[in-house]
Structures are given as C-alpha cells and as structure tokens.
Write an enzyme that holds these catalytic residues in place. Sequence first.
Site, PDB file in Angstrom:
ATOM      1  CG  ASP A  22      -2.119   1.068   1.254  1.00  0.00           C
ATOM      2  OD1 ASP A  22      -2.426   1.289   0.043  1.00  0.00           O
ATOM      3  OD2 ASP A  22      -2.664   1.136   2.169  1.00  0.00           O
ATOM      4  N   GLY A  23       0.328   2.178  -0.491  1.00  0.00           N
ATOM      5  CA  GLY A  23       0.952   3.600  -0.462  1.00  0.00           C
ATOM      6  C   GLY A  23       1.682   4.147  -1.877  1.00  0.00           C
ATOM      7  NE  ARG A  26      -1.352   6.459   1.365  1.00  0.00           N
ATOM      8  CZ  ARG A  26      -1.475   5.683   2.348  1.00  0.00           C
ATOM      9  NH1 ARG A  26      -1.589   6.001   3.638  1.00  0.00           N
ATOM     10  NH2 ARG A  26      -2.154   4.370   2.057  1.00  0.00           N
ATOM     11  NE  ARG A  35      -4.366   6.442  -7.519  1.00  0.00           N
ATOM     12  CZ  ARG A  35      -4.199   6.428  -6.110  1.00  0.00           C
ATOM     13  NH1 ARG A  35      -3.825   7.279  -5.398  1.00  0.00           N
ATOM     14  NH2 ARG A  35      -4.099   5.079  -5.608  1.00  0.00           N
ATOM     15  CG  HIS A  39      -0.066   1.725  -9.247  1.00  0.00           C
ATOM     16  ND1 HIS A  39      -0.286   1.536  -7.988  1.00  0.00           N
ATOM     17  CD2 HIS A  39      -0.967   2.526  -9.687  1.00  0.00           C
ATOM     18  CE1 HIS A  39      -1.466   2.101  -7.398  1.00  0.00           C
ATOM     19  NE2 HIS A  39      -1.877   2.485  -8.667  1.00  0.00           N
ATOM     20  CB  SER A  67      -8.376  -5.738  -3.803  1.00  0.00           C
ATOM     21  OG  SER A  67      -9.017  -4.562  -4.106  1.00  0.00           O
ATOM     22  CD  GLU A  69     -12.646  -5.318  -2.057  1.00  0.00           C
ATOM     23  OE1 GLU A  69     -11.484  -5.573  -2.387  1.00  0.00           O
ATOM     24  OE2 GLU A  69     -13.518  -5.967  -1.523  1.00  0.00           O
ATOM     25  CG  LEU A 133       9.836 -17.070  -3.450  1.00  0.00           C
ATOM     26  CD1 LEU A 133       9.791 -17.297  -2.068  1.00  0.00           C
ATOM     27  CD2 LEU A 133      10.496 -15.712  -3.851  1.00  0.00           C
ATOM     28  NE  ARG A 186      -2.806  -1.601   4.665  1.00  0.00           N
ATOM     29  CZ  ARG A 186      -3.971  -1.642   4.440  1.00  0.00           C
ATOM     30  NH1 ARG A 186      -4.849  -2.704   4.630  1.00  0.00           N
ATOM     31  NH2 ARG A 186      -4.610  -0.598   3.439  1.00  0.00           N
ATOM     32  CB  SER A 194      -7.601  -4.402   2.784  1.00  0.00           C
ATOM     33  OG  SER A 194      -7.299  -3.154   3.471  1.00  0.00           O
ATOM     34  CD  GLU A 205       3.262 -13.419  15.602  1.00  0.00           C
ATOM     35  OE1 GLU A 205       3.260 -12.060  15.908  1.00  0.00           O
ATOM     36  OE2 GLU A 205       2.610 -14.356  16.256  1.00  0.00           O
TER      37      GLU A 205
HETATM   38  C1  FPP Z   1      -1.968   0.296  -3.280  1.00  0.00           C
HETATM   39  O1  FPP Z   1      -1.477   1.428  -3.406  1.00  0.00           O
HETATM   40  C2  FPP Z   1      -1.365  -0.515  -4.321  1.00  0.00           C
HETATM   41  C3  FPP Z   1      -2.026  -1.100  -5.531  1.00  0.00           C
HETATM   42  C4  FPP Z   1      -3.691  -1.063  -5.448  1.00  0.00           C
HETATM   43  C5  FPP Z   1      -1.530  -1.832  -6.309  1.00  0.00           C
HETATM   44  C6  FPP Z   1      -0.399  -2.494  -6.103  1.00  0.00           C
HETATM   45  C7  FPP Z   1       0.448  -2.775  -7.379  1.00  0.00           C
HETATM   46  C8  FPP Z   1       1.875  -2.717  -7.832  1.00  0.00           C
HETATM   47  C9  FPP Z   1       2.706  -2.418  -6.781  1.00  0.00           C
HETATM   48  C10 FPP Z   1       2.101  -2.918  -9.061  1.00  0.00           C
HETATM   49  C11 FPP Z   1       1.886  -3.948  -9.904  1.00  0.00           C
HETATM   50  C12 FPP Z   1       2.307  -5.386  -9.446  1.00  0.00           C
HETATM   51  C13 FPP Z   1       2.778  -6.199  -9.770  1.00  0.00           C
HETATM   52  C14 FPP Z   1       3.040  -7.633  -8.989  1.00  0.00           C
HETATM   53  C15 FPP Z   1       3.040  -6.359 -11.261  1.00  0.00           C
HETATM   54  P1  FPP Z   1      -2.568   2.953  -3.467  1.00  0.00           P
HETATM   55  O2  FPP Z   1      -2.736   3.114  -4.895  1.00  0.00           O
HETATM   56  O3  FPP Z   1      -3.692   2.433  -2.941  1.00  0.00           O
HETATM   57  O4  FPP Z   1      -1.879   3.743  -2.741  1.00  0.00           O
HETATM   58  P2  FPP Z   1      -2.607   4.798  -1.730  1.00  0.00           P
HETATM   59  O5  FPP Z   1      -3.296   4.012  -0.737  1.00  0.00           O
HETATM   60  O6  FPP Z   1      -1.320   5.708  -1.293  1.00  0.00           O
HETATM   61  O7  FPP Z   1      -3.228   5.577  -2.468  1.00  0.00           O
END
Ligand code: FPP
Length: 246
Positions: A22-23, A26, A35, A39, A67, A69, A133, A186, A194, A205
């Site tokens: 997450d994040g 931000r 945004r 990613h 997700s 959502e 892995l 997290r 979530s 844990e």
């Molecule tokens: C949450 O950050 C992250 C996601 C919704 C997507 C996670 C995806 C990646 C790290 C890239 C793709 C992954 C792979 C394996 C190819 P957010 O956008 O909710 O951040 P925020 O809460 O700061 O807005």
Amino acid sequence: MTQPDPAAAGGATPRHVAVIMDGNGRWARLRHWNRVRGHREGIESVRAVVRAARRAGVQVLTLYAFSSENWGRPTYEVRALMGLLRRFLRTEAPSLKEQGVRVRAIGALEQLPAEARAALAWAESETRECRDLQLVLALSYGGREEILSALRGLLRDGTDPGRLDEETFRRYLYAPDLPDPDLLIRTSGEMRVSNFLLWQIAYAEIYVTDVLWPDFREAEFERALESYARRERRFGLTTEQLKEEP
Ligand code: FPP
C-alpha cells in the site's frame, strides 16, 4: 478444529510471507506525480522483495497486487495496472526462472483482461519447475469471495455439513497446497487487513510499517523478518506448553 502446528512457533524464518503493498498513490502525490508512477515504482519494490525473500529462505511470498475492490478505481488506473502486470510478467519471467522463482496467481482470474491472463499463463508455465520460492500474485482477489467460492464448491459437491471440517474446507480455497502465511506485512501505516486472505491469516503475525510501498526495499523486508524472529507465536497455547516436547 485443525490444530495449528506449535512446531512452527520456533522457526526464525517465516515459511510464507504475505504482503499488502500500500502507499503507491501517496508516494506519487508527495512528488506531485500521477498515481501510476507510484505503481510503476512499486514494481521495483516487488523485484527487490522477491530477491530478499528468496535469499532469506522464505518459501512462499504472496503479494496483494489487485483487489476485487480495485476494479472500482478510475479506468485509466485499472488499465495502467493491468498493463504493468502484463509487462512485469513478460519481462520478468526469464529472470524469475533463473532465480528459481515459480509464479502463481490466486483470485477471480477469469475477470482479468485476456492479455493479462495470457501473460500469467505463460509466466506460470515458464516457471513451473522452479522450487526455491513461490511468488503468488493475488489478482482480482477478495478474501470473502474466496470463502464464498469455496462454499459454492462444497455445496456443488454435496458435502455433508456434519463432516465439514477445516481441512475439507481448505481444499476448496484457491491454493490449498500452500501453508498459511506466518507473517503479514502491510506498508504505509494503515491498520487494516482489507479483505486479504481472511481464512489463511488466522494465526499470522502482523507487521505494519509507515514506509510507503515504493520505498519498501530489501532492508525494509529484512527489518520485517527480524521483527518476526523476535515474536513468540503461541497459537492459543501457554508458553510452557510450547516448550514441551511433542
Ligand atoms: C496500493 O497503493 C497498491 C495497489 C492498488 C496496487 C499494487 C500494485 C503494484 C505494486 C504494481 C503491480 C504489481 C505487480 C506484481 C506487477 P494505493 O494506490 O492504494 O496507494 P495509496 O493508498 O497511497 O493511494
């Protein structure tokens, strides 16, 4: 009920680490960027964490990449995430194979665009023989939906309610062969699960860090493992019971 394995309590390295990444948004906003750049940078963290997990001897790494959502996000962001996923799988599979990393996926995968499904199938087949892995990507994933889909399967098979136990239920989950996560990480500080692996994290844990996912690299992952190694896992037993020989 299935008894958790107290023998796992002494293990300093978690067998299975699950991560809520997450994040990204931000991280990008702090830099006045789109945004999607967050990613994109987040993919670098995926690469770093895979390397670190493999080096540490973790056997399964499950990443919450999209997700159920997340389909509700703006179209451009959903498209960008699907594109990043496809590119990641296409470009990274050879290197993952070289590192002995097997790619798998869990979730309502039929909802993914055809190109993403094809890239996934290719990466899975390329890395099928890898043993060091398992990298499990949770895609279009929702914990409640996973439980419902297990229930649908049980009902379809006419399971006798009187004989339904945890082991039987587990067989209907997306990846029944995987051990439950020992450690759930997290990033970005939120104290929520979530809808992630709701059944499987019963005894995990939990490690929450304020670090935003694009900044979560090898050193941060190692910090999480160190924190895990200091925990005493009791699975509802007493400390004395855990010290007893089986
Ligand atoms: C949450 O950050 C992250 C996601 C919704 C997507 C996670 C995806 C990646 C790290 C890239 C793709 C992954 C792979 C394996 C190819 P957010 O956008 O909710 O951040 P925020 O809460 O700061 O807005």
